[in-house]
Design a protein around this motif. Structure first.
Motif, PDB file in Angstrom:
ATOM      1  N   LEU A 357     -29.152  21.625  13.935  1.00 26.78           N
ATOM      2  CA  LEU A 357     -27.772  21.593  13.341  1.00 26.78           C
ATOM      3  C   LEU A 357     -27.592  20.569  12.180  1.00 26.78           C
ATOM      4  CD1 LEU A 357     -25.681  21.488  16.620  1.00 26.78           C
ATOM      5  CD2 LEU A 357     -26.169  23.434  14.925  1.00 26.78           C
ATOM      6  N   SER A 358     -28.736  19.924  11.909  1.00 24.37           N
ATOM      7  CA  SER A 358     -28.850  18.976  10.752  1.00 24.37           C
ATOM      8  C   SER A 358     -27.664  18.027  10.797  1.00 24.37           C
ATOM      9  CB  SER A 358     -28.419  19.719   9.431  1.00 24.37           C
ATOM     10  OG  SER A 358     -29.507  20.895   9.201  1.00 24.37           O
ATOM     11  N   ILE A 359     -27.760  17.329  12.082  1.00 21.35           N
ATOM     12  CA  ILE A 359     -27.162  16.288  12.453  1.00 21.35           C
ATOM     13  C   ILE A 359     -28.096  14.855  12.475  1.00 21.35           C
ATOM     14  CG2 ILE A 359     -25.436  15.122  14.214  1.00 21.35           C
ATOM     15  CD1 ILE A 359     -24.811  17.944  14.762  1.00 21.35           C
ATOM     16  N   PRO A 360     -27.801  13.803  12.098  1.00 19.49           N
ATOM     17  CA  PRO A 360     -28.375  12.566  12.200  1.00 19.49           C
ATOM     18  C   PRO A 360     -28.700  12.485  13.677  1.00 19.49           C
ATOM     19  CG  PRO A 360     -27.355  12.119  10.410  1.00 19.49           C
ATOM     20  CD  PRO A 360     -26.635  13.624  11.207  1.00 19.49           C
ATOM     21  N   LEU A 361     -30.087  12.214  14.321  1.00 16.99           N
ATOM     22  CA  LEU A 361     -30.126  11.827  15.610  1.00 16.99           C
ATOM     23  C   LEU A 361     -29.390  10.651  15.899  1.00 16.99           C
ATOM     24  CD1 LEU A 361     -31.666  12.451  18.025  1.00 16.99           C
ATOM     25  CD2 LEU A 361     -33.572  11.073  17.364  1.00 16.99           C
ATOM     26  N   GLU A 362     -29.325   9.678  15.243  1.00 16.58           N
ATOM     27  CA  GLU A 362     -28.366   8.785  15.454  1.00 16.58           C
ATOM     28  C   GLU A 362     -27.200   8.894  15.683  1.00 16.58           C
ATOM     29  OE1 GLU A 362     -28.957   8.166  11.165  1.00 16.58           O
ATOM     30  OE2 GLU A 362     -30.274   8.874  12.727  1.00 16.58           O
ATOM     31  N   ASP A 363     -26.495   9.755  15.091  1.00 10.20           N
ATOM     32  CA  ASP A 363     -25.071  10.465  15.550  1.00 10.20           C
ATOM     33  C   ASP A 363     -25.011  11.132  16.812  1.00 10.20           C
ATOM     34  OD1 ASP A 363     -24.803   9.625  12.989  1.00 10.20           O
ATOM     35  OD2 ASP A 363     -23.643  11.145  12.240  1.00 10.20           O
ATOM     36  N   LEU A 364     -25.929  11.996  16.904  1.00 11.17           N
ATOM     37  CA  LEU A 364     -25.901  12.500  18.459  1.00 11.17           C
ATOM     38  C   LEU A 364     -26.157  11.467  19.651  1.00 11.17           C
ATOM     39  CD1 LEU A 364     -28.040  15.853  17.993  1.00 11.17           C
ATOM     40  CD2 LEU A 364     -25.487  15.559  18.316  1.00 11.17           C
ATOM     41  N   GLU A 365     -26.913  10.422  19.484  1.00 12.40           N
ATOM     42  CA  GLU A 365     -26.978   9.496  20.328  1.00 12.40           C
ATOM     43  C   GLU A 365     -25.836   8.714  20.473  1.00 12.40           C
ATOM     44  OE1 GLU A 365     -31.082   7.260  20.649  1.00 12.40           O
ATOM     45  OE2 GLU A 365     -31.155   8.026  18.537  1.00 12.40           O
ATOM     46  N   TYR A 366     -25.158   8.342  19.481  1.00 12.92           N
ATOM     47  CA  TYR A 366     -24.028   7.539  19.346  1.00 12.92           C
ATOM     48  C   TYR A 366     -22.763   8.275  20.254  1.00 12.92           C
ATOM     49  CZ  TYR A 366     -20.135   4.353  18.635  1.00 12.92           C
ATOM     50  OH  TYR A 366     -19.297   3.524  18.376  1.00 12.92           O
ATOM     51  N   GLU A 373     -32.697   9.341  27.637  1.00 13.76           N
ATOM     52  CA  GLU A 373     -33.859   9.500  27.054  1.00 13.76           C
ATOM     53  C   GLU A 373     -33.581  10.641  25.765  1.00 13.76           C
ATOM     54  OE1 GLU A 373     -36.509   8.031  27.755  1.00 13.76           O
ATOM     55  OE2 GLU A 373     -35.607   6.732  29.390  1.00 13.76           O
ATOM     56  N   LYS A 374     -32.428  10.597  25.138  1.00  9.66           N
ATOM     57  CA  LYS A 374     -32.362  11.653  23.962  1.00  9.66           C
ATOM     58  C   LYS A 374     -32.620  13.059  24.667  1.00  9.66           C
ATOM     59  CE  LYS A 374     -34.206   8.244  20.715  1.00  9.66           C
ATOM     60  NZ  LYS A 374     -35.154   8.159  20.018  1.00  9.66           N
ATOM     61  N   PHE A 375     -32.293  13.336  26.124  1.00  9.94           N
ATOM     62  CA  PHE A 375     -32.623  14.673  26.574  1.00  9.94           C
ATOM     63  C   PHE A 375     -31.305  15.045  27.536  1.00  9.94           C
ATOM     64  CE2 PHE A 375     -34.489  16.805  30.302  1.00  9.94           C
ATOM     65  CZ  PHE A 375     -34.878  17.940  29.553  1.00  9.94           C
ATOM     66  N   ILE A 376     -30.889  16.065  27.635  1.00  7.91           N
ATOM     67  CA  ILE A 376     -29.824  16.431  28.790  1.00  7.91           C
ATOM     68  C   ILE A 376     -30.661  17.275  29.602  1.00  7.91           C
ATOM     69  CG2 ILE A 376     -27.600  17.719  28.996  1.00  7.91           C
ATOM     70  CD1 ILE A 376     -26.995  17.431  26.064  1.00  7.91           C
ATOM     71  N   PRO A 377     -30.762  16.844  30.881  1.00  4.32           N
ATOM     72  CA  PRO A 377     -31.551  17.646  31.809  1.00  4.32           C
ATOM     73  C   PRO A 377     -30.643  18.519  32.301  1.00  4.32           C
ATOM     74  CG  PRO A 377     -30.588  15.665  32.642  1.00  4.32           C
ATOM     75  CD  PRO A 377     -30.215  15.553  31.578  1.00  4.32           C
ATOM     76  N   TYR A 378     -31.253  19.605  33.124  1.00  2.00           N
ATOM     77  CA  TYR A 378     -30.495  20.930  33.961  1.00  2.00           C
ATOM     78  C   TYR A 378     -30.163  20.312  35.209  1.00  2.00           C
ATOM     79  CZ  TYR A 378     -28.941  25.044  36.186  1.00  2.00           C
ATOM     80  OH  TYR A 378     -28.623  25.903  37.017  1.00  2.00           O
ATOM     81  N   THR A 379     -28.863  20.019  35.466  1.00  2.00           N
ATOM     82  CA  THR A 379     -28.625  19.426  36.871  1.00  2.00           C
ATOM     83  C   THR A 379     -27.967  20.581  37.895  1.00  2.00           C
ATOM     84  OG1 THR A 379     -26.434  18.690  36.057  1.00  2.00           O
ATOM     85  CG2 THR A 379     -28.482  17.396  35.584  1.00  2.00           C
TER      86      THR A 379
END
Length: 560
Positions: A357-366, A373-379
């Motif tokens: 999506l061309s979004i800076p990783l630091e934006d997604l983390e914030y 862990e920068k990861f959305i698990p399947y729960t």
């Protein structure tokens, strides 16, 4: 909120400028192209235009019809960068989005323009300070509008001066971040019918930093300890910490503060108990001969808690009288209405999503601080994903394509039949780690075992479907060893050794097993008939199995 009103004409002009900016941003004419995002960091420093680096050094391959750029580093290792050909968002819906946001712009009138906010025309370097009578009068006006006792005394003055004199940079950043978090805080507090001034408590707790962690382990905007968080349904796992989820933590804070107010019937004591715990407050009440007023039990409270209520009073003051001290908000990168939410029902890497999506990783983390862990698990139930509002359309329009690109691809070149194998669950294992080990998906394992959720327990036996060639690899290895040719498998690399005769007279020969990620001695022993964990340990001089690493070779004695 910054005090000092500016006239309606200025507000209308500001609203018009902001709406035009919003309209252009969401209209197709200047809609950010893939790889571009304009904005400012929370500190107010302009961002450079961000573009994915796709040059002649990249080798492009095809991934389900979409391009996958591969860049080699100096060691020849390829680092994949997903660059999908995304479909454009519906222009009509984009237009409707901009119209919906118009009302927000009209009512917010948020600006960081000091020409508008500096109503007292202070010089840029001016740091105003006032007498006790002025501070007292201002707090008296605020006190009349709130159920809290906003008293003024020397302790409160010390904290006011901390924010307006010593920590001016932090104060300005908090004033800006309030535009991101306060609308949600106020909505939750209103739902729980609690004083809206409690929103200022998060500034005292964390300075509105969702990643804040105290020296004793309290976490998030509202600084929940692990045990207290559990009481209010804030879970913590390897991948997720609900204490860092702004919405869940705010709900928990509302419930916790409501409970404390019911215990004490006094907001100042409830705040003290929120900080120090009810036990410490109750001890102070006992030592004060049963007094039920914060300032009367003040000498018996823990040192940190003595400053807690004065700090809360000071934040109330500064958020209403910032302009009087030449303090103005620093623009956050996102305002509240510039962030939107979707729910995902599959594992998702924030690193890969930022590339797509061309979004800076630091934006997604914030925007998604709960994912450790920068990861959305399947729960087994939907997980929230917060995105910049101008990227929501791209995500929803291309959701299936994004999921297909990020989902592990099946190996269609193999035509092996599938057979079942039992995997005993070990301590610390999750379905995602087991799926990675067997090169399958979490959904596959759940389907094979008729699981309705992703919860598994140590000792549980899971059925795993594997190819027949993998199941027969020990037979293949023996045959390969006899032919003195290298095996055609990646997990085990045998080497022929001289035959050996054991005490029972049976002949043995040695092969070498290359340890793979996730392997245990018990797993390795199962691959070879008659081999035990103790035999492997003795043959390789292993005293501590935890020191084994992927890539190491183990000597295995197999029967001829």
């Amino acid at each position: 909120m910054v005090s000092g009103s500016f006239n309606s004409v200025k507000c209308m002009k500001l609203t018009s400028r902001l709406f035009v900016s919003c309209f252009l941003l969401f209209s197709g004419s200047v809609y950010p192209a893939a790889g571009q995002l304009w904005g400012k960091h929370s500190g107010g420093t302009p961002n450079d235009t961000i573009k994915p680096e796709v040059t002649s050094d990249f080798v492009k391959t095809q991934l389900g019809g979409d391009s996958l750029a591969m860049k080699s580093d100096s060691n020849g290792v390829k680092d994949s960068v997903l660059v999908l050909d995304l479909a454009k968002d519906n222009p009509i819906v984009v237009m409707i989005d901009s119209l919906v946001l118009m009302r927000y712009f009209e009512t917010t009138c948020f600006t960081t323009d000091t020409n508008v906010l500096n109503v007292y025309r202070f010089p840029p370097d001016s740091v105003p300070n006032y007498s006790d009578s002025v501070y007292g009068a201002r707090l008296a006006r605020l006190d009349a509008l709130t159920p809290f006792e906003l008293v003024y005394n020397p302790t409160v003055r010390q904290f006011i001066e901390l924010y307006v004199l010593k920590k001016r940079g932090v104060t300005s950043r908090m004033m800006g971040l309030a535009q991101l978090y306060f609308p949600m805080f106020e909505e939750m507090l209103d739902q729980y019918q609690m004083p809206l001034e409690l929103k200022y408590l998060a500034m005292v707790e964390s300075a509105l930093n969702p990643f804040a962690k105290s020296r004793v382990g309290a976490m998030g905007l509202w600084q929940f300890m692990y045990r207290t968080g559990k009481v209010y349904n804030l879970g913590v796992s390897t991948y997720i910490d609900d204490r860092r989820d702004p919405e869940k933590a705010t709900i928990a804070a509302c419930e916790h503060l409501r409970d404390l107010y019911e215990y004490y019937g006094n907001w100042e004591l409830a705040l003290a108990a929120y900080n120090a715990g009810s036990g410490n407050v109750n001890k102070a009440i006992r030592r004060s001969k049963g007094k039920m007023n914060f300032w009367e039990i003040y000498p018996w409270l823990p040192r940190e808690t003595r400053g807690y209520v004065p700090a809360f009073i000071a934040v109330n003051y500064i958020m209403n009288y910032g302009a009087e001290h030449n303090l103005y908000p620093v623009a956050p990168k996102y305002l509240n209405f510039q962030v939107d939410t979707v729910h995902v029902n599959y594992p998702l890497s924030l690193v890969q999503l930022s590339q797509v999506l061309s979004i800076p990783l630091e934006d997604l983390e914030y925007l998604n601080p709960l994912y450790k862990e920068k990861f959305i698990p399947y729960t087994g139930y939907p997980q929230v994903l917060h995105l910049p509002a101008n990227k929501i359309g791209d995500y929803i329009t291309n959701e299936e394509k994004i999921l297909a690109a990020l989902k592990p691809k099946p190996d269609t070149t193999r035509k092996d039949s599938m057979i079942s194998q039992i995997h005993p669950v070990r301590n610390g294992e999750m379905l995602s780690t087991i799926a990675n080990k067997y090169n399958c998906s979490v959904d596959d394992i759940k389907q094979w075992n008729n699981l309705k959720s992703s919860v598994i327990h140590p000792g549980q036996q899971l059925t795993i479907m594997i190819s027949s060639s993998s199941a027969k690899r020990d037979t293949t290895l023996v045959a390969s060893a006899e032919k003195k040719s290298p095996p055609q498998v990646t997990v085990i690399k045998p080497a022929v050794q001289k035959p050996d005769t054991t005490s029972t007279g049976s002949k043995k020969k040695y092969i070498y097993h290359t340890i793979q990620p996730g392997d245990t001695l018990w797993d390795i022993a199962k691959l070879y008939d008659g081999v035990t964990v103790q035999q492997i340990k003795k043959l390789n001089g292993i005293t501590n199995a935890k020191k084994l690493k992927p890539g190491m070779k183990l000597k295995i004695a197999v029967a001829i």
